[in-house]
Structure formats: structure tokens, C-alpha cells
Scaffold this active site. Structure first.
Site, PDB file in Angstrom:
ATOM      1  N   GLY A 116      35.750  41.445  55.403  1.00 33.36           N
ATOM      2  CA  GLY A 116      35.299  40.981  54.096  1.00 33.36           C
ATOM      3  C   GLY A 116      34.010  40.192  54.210  1.00 33.36           C
ATOM      4  O   GLY A 116      33.254  40.358  55.184  1.00 33.36           O
ATOM      5  N   ASP A 141      40.972  41.598  47.775  1.00 29.32           N
ATOM      6  CA  ASP A 141      40.385  40.824  46.672  1.00 29.32           C
ATOM      7  C   ASP A 141      39.320  41.618  45.911  1.00 29.32           C
ATOM      8  O   ASP A 141      38.962  41.256  44.799  1.00 29.32           O
ATOM      9  CB  ASP A 141      39.752  39.533  47.205  1.00 29.32           C
ATOM     10  CG  ASP A 141      40.730  38.700  48.010  1.00 29.32           C
ATOM     11  OD1 ASP A 141      41.938  38.786  47.736  1.00 29.32           O
ATOM     12  OD2 ASP A 141      40.281  37.974  48.922  1.00 29.32           O
ATOM     13  N   MET A 183      47.186  37.356  44.349  1.00 26.08           N
ATOM     14  CA  MET A 183      46.103  36.820  45.190  1.00 26.08           C
ATOM     15  C   MET A 183      44.737  37.191  44.596  1.00 26.08           C
ATOM     16  O   MET A 183      44.659  37.613  43.447  1.00 26.08           O
ATOM     17  CB  MET A 183      46.236  37.355  46.607  1.00 26.08           C
ATOM     18  CG  MET A 183      47.317  36.666  47.421  1.00 26.08           C
ATOM     19  SD  MET A 183      47.345  37.313  49.112  1.00 26.08           S
ATOM     20  CE  MET A 183      48.235  36.020  49.946  1.00 26.08           C
ATOM     21  N   GLY A 184      43.690  37.032  45.390  1.00 24.44           N
ATOM     22  CA  GLY A 184      42.347  37.401  44.911  1.00 24.44           C
ATOM     23  C   GLY A 184      41.265  36.369  45.185  1.00 24.44           C
ATOM     24  O   GLY A 184      40.110  36.574  44.833  1.00 24.44           O
ATOM     25  N   GLU A 237      45.574  33.565  41.608  1.00 28.81           N
ATOM     26  CA  GLU A 237      45.755  32.310  42.372  1.00 28.81           C
ATOM     27  C   GLU A 237      44.556  31.372  42.209  1.00 28.81           C
ATOM     28  O   GLU A 237      44.667  30.172  42.406  1.00 28.81           O
ATOM     29  CB  GLU A 237      45.968  32.621  43.858  1.00 28.81           C
ATOM     30  CG  GLU A 237      44.774  33.311  44.516  1.00 28.81           C
ATOM     31  CD  GLU A 237      44.955  33.564  46.005  1.00 28.81           C
ATOM     32  OE1 GLU A 237      46.007  33.271  46.564  1.00 28.81           O
ATOM     33  OE2 GLU A 237      43.997  34.097  46.603  1.00 28.81           O
TER      34      GLU A 237
HETATM   35  O1  F6P Z   1      41.269  37.488  51.267  1.00 35.24           O
HETATM   36  C1  F6P Z   1      42.545  38.025  51.277  1.00 35.24           C
HETATM   37  C2  F6P Z   1      43.568  36.967  50.940  1.00 35.24           C
HETATM   38  O2  F6P Z   1      44.856  37.571  50.940  1.00 35.24           O
HETATM   39  C3  F6P Z   1      43.334  36.232  49.637  1.00 35.24           C
HETATM   40  O3  F6P Z   1      43.693  36.959  48.504  1.00 35.24           O
HETATM   41  C4  F6P Z   1      44.162  34.980  49.853  1.00 35.24           C
HETATM   42  O4  F6P Z   1      43.641  33.922  49.087  1.00 35.24           O
HETATM   43  C5  F6P Z   1      43.971  34.715  51.340  1.00 35.24           C
HETATM   44  O5  F6P Z   1      43.576  35.938  51.923  1.00 35.24           O
HETATM   45  C6  F6P Z   1      45.211  34.203  52.026  1.00 35.24           C
HETATM   46  O6  F6P Z   1      44.897  33.899  53.341  1.00 35.24           O
HETATM   47  P1  F6P Z   1      45.985  33.605  54.484  1.00 35.24           P
HETATM   48  O7  F6P Z   1      46.451  34.932  55.004  1.00 35.24           O
HETATM   49  O8  F6P Z   1      45.260  32.829  55.505  1.00 35.24           O
HETATM   50  O9  F6P Z   1      47.100  32.852  53.849  1.00 35.24           O
END
Ligand code: F6P
Length: 368
Positions: A116, A141, A183-184, A237
Site C-alpha cells: 500500500g 482500503d 475497516m478502511g 472505522e
Molecule cells: O490497511 C489495511 C488495514 O486493515 C486497515 O483497514 C486497518 O485500519 C489496519 O490495516 C489495521 O492494521 P493492523 O493489522 O495492524 O491491526
């Protein structure tokens, strides 16, 4: 058989379709071009720590439909700010020269970085140090600049929509207001698209800070105008009230992007119950949105991206990120996407579509 070698790593949070990319790159490298593929374990961590393997045809056979990444990933590793813990203190060290040394020692002709915005930013900085980089955009996202869509998004969107469908029937049976948090990060794509596909009555996205009075008004309106005693609210979120802040679930100190969002829907639920006589429940979908087998569309996109990445490598077109523009697989300079986020524009056609079918965004522009 040429003696050319390409490095490959998957960085950042995982998403469905990473294995499809690894398979596509490895198979086309071996079959089409006679190149060797060196896969680094756990994203940039493998490059920093010298952990890698030569990917064989057998290793990537049968992984197209599998979620996750056989190489592993890390959303903490950063060669330009490698975290070292010393006497309980955290120190950041630039180990990019050491990574470049390994890149040259391995005789790599290029390095494909699948990830990303964080991964593209690091890849772009390695390119400035002389690495020949090609980027492949992934994330659930869908917030990467330069491409209409990233692979992984369609699967997460499908998972979220299926979850909203399931919540729908129980909300209806119990006459409840049900909140589904997706998420996002700072982008509302996942909430907007799954909310629309799942028939959400209210959709809250970070790009349109909501007013709780408007959310309550939308729920009441459904009751008084249409006799509906239940409502579905899809919450990103990253959503926040007008003039208010996002809710942080945790701070991951040793991560380049330390903020982990989550939990805003509990606050919204509480405020709704205070304002009106209705039972509310919250479901936070969390990481299940990142798992599972990629949808056919993501398998196709990931494989097309993989082949384009190998084509760029072989043609010597470096420091590019593969992209989808309309129906066309193309590429854009990595430096044009570094450090940027693609957010939902407030005048996006899907917002107009949602408003037309009576969906509220918790803002005064809502109809009715
Ligand atoms: O970027 C992908 C994502 O899943 C987001 O949607 C979310 O905010 C974040 O990563 C969560 O990260 P982690 O896996 O560190 O909890």
C-alpha cells in the site's frame, strides 16, 4: 535461460490476492522470461535481515485461491527507520545502505514491492538510492493514489456486504438499530460501497464528518415515514463527528503508521440510545475483512497486475507502480503516489446514488 533475477516482497497489512500476485510473477518470470525470483520474507524485514528464498514453480503452484501471503508481511519494517529497542527505549536507525548492499550482493536486476502507500513510499526512497523498483498496489482500503482500484478491495467489500446482509435479518426481527463497523483507515471506500451494496440506511465515512442529530433524524424518519422499526448503520472505522476526533483503538509505537482506528461505532450506538427509545447493537468486522479466498475479480486483477509488473521489469521501465485506469492495466511513476491517500471525494457519484435511494450520511445534505 537468462541469468536475470528479480526480488519480490509483500509489505504492509495482508489482503486477499497477494498469493495470486506471487504466483503470477513467479510463473511468468520462469515460464515467459527465464528469470529467477528471490522472495523476501515478511516484507522489508526480510530485506533488512537477509531472509529470503528462491521461489520455485512448485512453491507457487496451487496458491492462487489462498488468502494471505506465503512470503509473510510486516507493517512495521522500514529500512529508513528500522526500530531497535535499547534498554527499553525505542530508537530508529537508517539501514537502507545495508539493504542496498544485499540488493547488489544478490545480483538483483529489479525489486517488485507489493503493498500500500507505506510500501510505495519506502520503495520510492529505495529507488532514489539506485534500486530498480516496480510497485504493485494492494490494500483492502482502496486508498492508493494513481490507480482506480487495488486488489484485495473487492474481496473485503464482498465480505463486508455479506456481513451486512446477515445483520439485516436479525435487525429486522428484533426491531433494532444495528451498527456494522468496517475497516478502511482514513478512506471511506469500504463503508461507502458495502453500505450501498448492503442497503445500509446510514453510512458514516471519514470524508463526511457526521452530526449525531442527523443520524437520529434518519432513523426516526424511517420509522415515521415508512414504518420501519429497524435500521442498519455502516460505520467506517475512520468516521468522526463534525468538529470531533477519530477513535483510536491502539497506538502501535514501533510502526511507521502507529495509529490503529476502531471503536467509533460504540460511541454512535450509545448516543442513539440516549436520543431515542431503541435498542442498538454493534458488530466490528475487524480482520476477517482481510482474510479468506480472493474473489474471482481480485484473482484476475492480481494476476494481471503481476504480469504487468514482470513486463515492466523485463522492459526496464522502473520506478513505476502498476495501475488500473478504466479497463486498462497501465503504470504510474511511484513518486506520484508516495505519501498520499486517495479519499472519497464528497461529490463522488456513489454518494449521489446513495442519497437518491434515501441513505443518510449523517450530514445536513441528506434528502427528506
Ligand atoms: O490497511 C489495511 C488495514 O486493515 C486497515 O483497514 C486497518 O485500519 C489496519 O490495516 C489495521 O492494521 P493492523 O493489522 O495492524 O491491526
Amino acid at each position: 535461460m537468462s541469468n536475470k533475477r528479480v526480488g519480490l516482497l509483500t509489505g504492509g497489512g495482508d489482503c486477499p490476492g497477494l498469493n495470486a500476485v506471487i504466483r503470477g510473477i513467479t510463473k511468468s518470470a520462469i515460464n515467459q522470461y527465464g528469470w529467477e525470483v528471490i522472495g523476501f520474507y515478511d516484507g522489508f524485514e526480510g530485506l533488512i535481515e537477509g531472509r529470503f528464498t528462491r521461489l520455485t514453480y512448485e512453491m507457487v503452484s496451487g496458491i492462487l485461491t489462498q488468502g494471505g501471503t506465503i512470503l509473510g508481511t510486516s507493517n512495521k519494517a522500514n529500512p529508513f527507520g528500522h526500530i531497535v529497542k535499547e534498554n527499553g527505549n525505542i530508537k530508529k536507525v537508517d539501514v537502507s545502505d545495508q539493504c542496498m548492499e544485499l540488493y547488489h550482493d544478490l545480483g538483483l536486476d529489479a525489486l517488485i514491492c507489493v503493498g500500500g502507500d507505506g510500501t510505495m513510499t519506502i520503495a520510492g526512497k529505495l529507488a532514489e538510492k539506485g534500486a530498480k523498483i516496480v510497485g504493485v498496489p494492494k490494500t483492502i482500503d482502496n486508498d492508493l493514489m494513481g490507480t482506480d482500484v487495488t486488489f484485495g478491495f473487492n474481496t473485503a467489500f464482498t465480505t463486508a456486504t455479506e456481513a451486512i446482509d446477515k445483520i439485516h435479518t436479525t435487525a429486522q426481527s428484533h426491531h433494532r438499530v444495528m451498527l456494522v463497523e468496517v475497516m478502511g483507515r482514513n478512506a471511506g471506500w469500504l463503508a461507502l460501497e458495502s453500505g450501498l451494496a448492503g442497503g445500509g440506511d446510514v453510512i458514516l465515512i471519514p470524508e463526511l464528518p457526521y452530526q449525531i442529530d442527523e443520524v437520529v433524524r434518519a432513523i426516526r424518519r424511517r420509522h415515521t415515514r415508512w414504518g420501519k422499526r429497524f435500521s442498519i448503520i455502516v460505520v467506517s472505522e475512520g468516521a468522526r463527528p463534525a468538529g470531533g476526533k477519530q477513535v483510536y483503538q491502539r497506538i502501535v509505537e514501533d510502526s511507521p503508521d502507529p495509529i490503529r482506528l476502531g471503536g467509533i461505532s460504540h460511541i454512535v450506538a450509545q448516543q442513539i440510545e440516549q436520543a431515542m427509545d431503541v435498542e442498538t447493537r454493534v458488530t466490528i468486522l475487524g480482520h476477517l475483512q482481510r482474510g479468506g479466498s480472493p474473489t474471482p475479480l481480485d484473482r484476475l486483477l492480481a494476476t494481471q497486475f503481476a504480469l504487468k509488473a514482470m513486463e515492466l521489469v523485463v522492459e526496464g521501465k522502473f520506478n513505476q507502480m502498476v495501475a488500473l485506469h478504466g479497463n486498462r492495466i497501465t503504470s504510474v511513476p511511484v513518486k506520484t503516489v508516495m505519501g498520499k491517500q486517495r479519499l472519497v471525494p464528497p461529490d463522488h457519484p456513489l454518494i449521489k446514488v446513495a442519497l437518491s435511494v434515501g441513505t443518510s450520511f449523517g450530514v445536513p445534505m441528506d434528502e427528506g
